[in-house]
Design an enzyme around this catalytic site. Structure first.
Site, PDB file in Angstrom:
ATOM      1  CG  ASP A   1      54.191  49.967  19.178  1.00 31.26           C
ATOM      2  OD1 ASP A   1      53.365  49.436  19.926  1.00 31.26           O
ATOM      3  OD2 ASP A   1      54.552  51.162  19.282  1.00 31.26           O
TER       4      ASP A   1
ATOM      5  CD  GLU B   1      49.113  48.685  18.692  1.00 35.04           C
ATOM      6  OE1 GLU B   1      48.548  48.794  19.787  1.00 35.04           O
ATOM      7  OE2 GLU B   1      50.045  49.444  18.348  1.00 35.04           O
TER       8      GLU B   1
END
Ligand code: BGC
Length: 579
Positions: free
Chosen positions: A234, A296
C-alpha cells in the site's frame, strides 16, 4: 477523481537501514527464478474489498466466510489470485488501512481459522491469496503508536515522525495530507507534532529507524508462513520523507479540499525506499512458490516505474502497477499504443501489470464511458486488459459492469474524505458498493436490513445471476476473454508487436506465438464510428494474410478472413488467429 496526484522523484539522499546480512545474494536468486515461467506472469488477479463482497452472517458487512462461499464463482470466472484489501484489526477509520495489529483478523471479518479455511479452499481451486500490506503507517490505536505517544523518551518514540512545531500552533512545515489539510497533528502530552500522510488516525512510521523495518518484516514473515502468495504494498512510494523536512513548493492551484497544490518531491518516491524494496524482495524470495510483490505505484513516468522493478537487476517488486495505462482516462488509441509500447520496451523486460479499477478511483466504466456507449467501451477495455502481454488485475464487479454510485447526501458518506471534501470530493464509497449477485434482497450480498453501503440501484439487471444466463452479458465477455487468454498459446506466451501504428482510431497488435502455434491479431475500435483497417505483418516475422476470428462482440466480424480488409463496427473488439 484521480486518487493520488502524480508522484515526482527526489534525486538524491542516501539510505540508512541495514537489515539482512546478504540480501543481494537472495535477490540474485530471485532474479534467476523470475526468468522461469512463474504463475503470476499469466495471472488474472481479482481485487476483493472484503467489506463489500459477501456477507455470510447478516450484519451488513462482508466477511471471510462470505468470500469462501463465492470461491466457485471466482474459479468459474478464471481468477488465479485474490488480492484482499486489509482484513487486520483496525478502528476502520480508513476501512482497514489503519491497522492496529498486523498479525490477526478483525472480528467483523471473521477469525484466523476462517482465514486459514479461505486459504485452503482457495488452494483447492488453484486460487492464491495476496494480502494488502500497509507499511507506511499504522493506526493511531496500534500499541506501537500508543507507546510512542506516551512520552518523548519512550523507546518507540522514534518509530514515528515526531517534530517540534515552528511556534505555538504552527506545524513543523507546510506538508499536506493526501486526505486534505496539514499533514501534522499536534499532541499536547508531549508538545510535539506527528506526521501523517493520510488521516491523522494513520501516523507515518519512521523508516529511518531499523527497528521499524524489523517489526514490519516480521509481519510479512507471519503471513508468508501461513501460506499467502504475496503482498500488495500500500502507498509504498510514501515510505520516506525528506529528513530536513523542507517546505514543499506550491505548484499553482488548489485541490478539492481547498488546499494549495504542492510539489511532492520531499514526501514521495524518495530513493531510500528502493533499498527497503530490495531487502523485502530478498526476504520474500527466500520462501518457496514464487511469491509475488505488487506495488501500488502511482508514478509520473515509465523511467520511475522501471526503478520499482529494480531495472535491469530485477530485484525489487515483481509487479509494480502500471497506472499510466489504466488511468489515462482518455479513450485515445494513440495514447494507449504509446503507453503499452513504453511498458513493453522501457522496463528491462520486466512484466507489466495492467489495471483499470480499484477501490480508490471512480470505476473505469464512468472514467472512460461517454454516457452513451459505456457498455461497449467497457468491453473494448476488457479486451485490451486480457489480450496485451501482462498480468491482469481487476476489481470486483468490473466483470458485471458495476457503475460508480456516490452518495447523494453528505450525511450518507462513509469514507471520511467525502466529508472533508464534499461536494467536490465525495469520497470513495461510490466504487465500494456491495457486489451484485442477484436481483433479490440486498442483491444477494447480505440478508441485513441495511448494508454498510447501499446496494447500487441497477442491481435488478446488473448482477451475476442474470448475467450468467445471458450469453452476451459483460460477465460472459469477461469469461470468454479470460478463458482465451489462458488457453491460446499466443495470448499466453506471445510477444507483442504493434500494428498500424499511426491509426488514431483503432488499436491493433500482434501477439506473436511461440513456434508451432498460430499468432493472434487484436483490433480494437476506440470510436463510435465504423473503421476500416488493413493490417500488414511485414517485418513482424509472421507470415500469412488469412485470418480466422476467435472472439468478437460484433457478429459482422465473424466472417472476416483477410487482414487486408477488416470492417470494425463502432467500439468493436476483434481477436483472430493468423492462418
Ligand atoms: C489505499 C487507500 C488508503 C491509503 C492509505 C491507499 O493506497 O489504496 O485505500 O486510503 O492507501 O492507506
Amino acid at each position: 477523481m484521480k486518487f493520488f496526484p502524480k508522484l515526482i522523484l527526489l534525486a538524491s539522499l542516501c539510505s540508512s537501514v541495514v537489515w539482512a546480512q546478504s540480501p543481494f545474494m537472495a535477490a540474485a536468486s530471485a532474479a534467476k527464478s523470475e526468468s522461469q515461467d512463474v504463475w503470476w506472469k499469466h495471472a488474472v488477479i481479482y481485487e476483493i474489498y472484503p467489506r463489500s463482497f459477501q456477507d455470510s452472517n447478516g450484519d451488513g458487512i462482508g466477511d471471510l466466510n462470505g468470500i469462501t462461499e463465492r470461491l466457485d464463482y471466482l474459479q468459474s470466472l478464471g481468477v488465479d489470485a485474490i488480492w484482499l484489501t486489509p482484513i487486520y484489526p483496525s478502528p476502520q477509520v480508513d476501512f482497514g488501512y489503519d491497522i492496529s495489529d498486523y498479525e490477526a483478523i478483525d472480528p467483523p471479518y471473521g477469525t484466523m481459522a476462517d482465514f486459514d479455511r479461505l486459504l485452503a479452499e482457495a488452494k483447492k481451486r488453484n486460487i492464491r491469496i495476496i494480502m494488502d500490506m500497509v507499511m507506511n503507517h499504522t493506526s493511531d490505536k496500534h500499541p506501537w503508536f500508543i507507546e510512542s505517544k506516551s512520552s518523548r523518551n519512550n523507546p518507540k518514540r522514534d518509530w514515528y515522525v515526531w517534530r517540534d512545531g515552528k511556534g505555538p500552533g504552527i506545524p513543523p512545515n507546510n506538508w499536506e495530507s493526501v486526505f486534505g489539510h496539514t499533514a501534522w497533528k499536534y499532541d499536547p502530552t508531549t508538545n510535539q507534532w506527528y506526521y501523517h500522510k493520510f488521516y491523522a488516525e494513520q501516523p507515518d512510521l519512521n523508516w529511518r529507524n531499523p527497528e521499524v523495518e524489523k517489526a514490519m518484516f516480521g509481519a510479512v514473515r507471519f503471513w508468508l508462513d501461513r501460506g499467502v502468495a504475496g503482498f500488495r504494498l500500500d502507498a509504498i512510494p510514501t515510505l520516506f520523507e525528506d529528513p530536513q523536512l523542507r517546505d514543499a513548493r506550491p505548484v499553482g492551484g488548489t485541490n478539492a479540499y481547498g488546499d494549495p497544490i504542492l510539489d511532492d518531491t520531499y514526501t514521495d518516491n524518495l530513493p531510500e525506499v528502493h533499498d527497503v524494496m530490495r531487502r523485502l524482495r530478498a526476504l520474500v524470495a527466500s520462501y518457496p512458490g514464487n511469491r509475488v510483490l505488487i506495488g501500488e505505484t502511482y508514478l509520473p513516468n515509465i523511467q520511475e516505474l522501471d526503478k520499482w522493478y529494480g531495472g535491469a537487476s530485477h530485484n525489487e517488486l515483481n509487479l509494480p502497477m502500471d497506472m499510466q495505462i489504466g488511468f489515462t482516462n482518455k479513450l485515445d488509441a494513440n495514447l494507449f499504443r504509446q503507453r503499452i509500447q513504453e511498458v513493453e520496451t522501457k522496463v528491462h523486460d520486466n512484466q507489466p501489470l495492467i489495471v483499470f479499477d480499484n477501490h480508490d478511483n471512480i470505476r473505469s466504466w464512468n472514467r472512460y464511458g461517454d454516457g452513451v456507449h459505456d457498455d461497449e467501451i467497457a468491453r473494448v477495455l476488457a479486451a485490451m486488459l486480457f489480450t496485451v502481454r501482462g498480468t491482469a488485475m481487476m476489481y470486483y464487479g468490473e466483470e458485471l459492469g458495476m457503475v460508480t454510485t456516490p452518495p447523494a447526501r453528505v450525511e450518507d458518506v462513509k469514507d471520511p474524505i467525502g466529508k472533508i471534501g464534499w461536494p467536490k470530493e465525495k469520497g470513495r464509497d461510490g466504487e465500494r458498493t456491495p457486489m451484485q449477485w442477484s436481483d433479490s434482497k440486498d442483491a444477494g450480498f447480505s440478508t441485513a436490513a441495511a448494508t454498510w453501503l447501499p446496494v447500487a440501484p441497477d442491481y435488478k439487471t446488473v448482477n451475476v445471476q442474470s448475467e450468467q444466463a445471458d450469453p452476451n452479458s459483460m460477465l460472459n465477455w469477461y469469461k470468454k476473454l479470460i478463458e482465451m487468454r489462458r488457453s491460446n498459446p499466443a495470448l499466453h506466451d506471445g510477444s507483442l508487436i504493434m500494428l498500424d501504428k499511426s491509426n488514431p482510431n483503432v488499436l491493433s497488435y500482434l501477439r506473436k506465438a511461440p513456434a508451432g502455434s498460430p499468432s493472434v491479431i487484436v483490433s480494437l475500435n476506440f470510436t463510435a464510428q465504423p473503421q476500416n483497417v488493413s493490417l500488414d505483418l511485414a517485418g513482424t516475422g509472421v507470415a500469412g494474410n488469412t485470418v480466422k476470428t476467435l472472439l468478437t462482440d460484433a457478429s459482422a466480424l465473424q466472417s472476416t478472413t483477410s487482414l487486408n480488409h477488416i470492417e470494425l463496427p463502432p467500439f468493436a473488439s476483434w481477436i483472430a488467429s493468423v492462418q
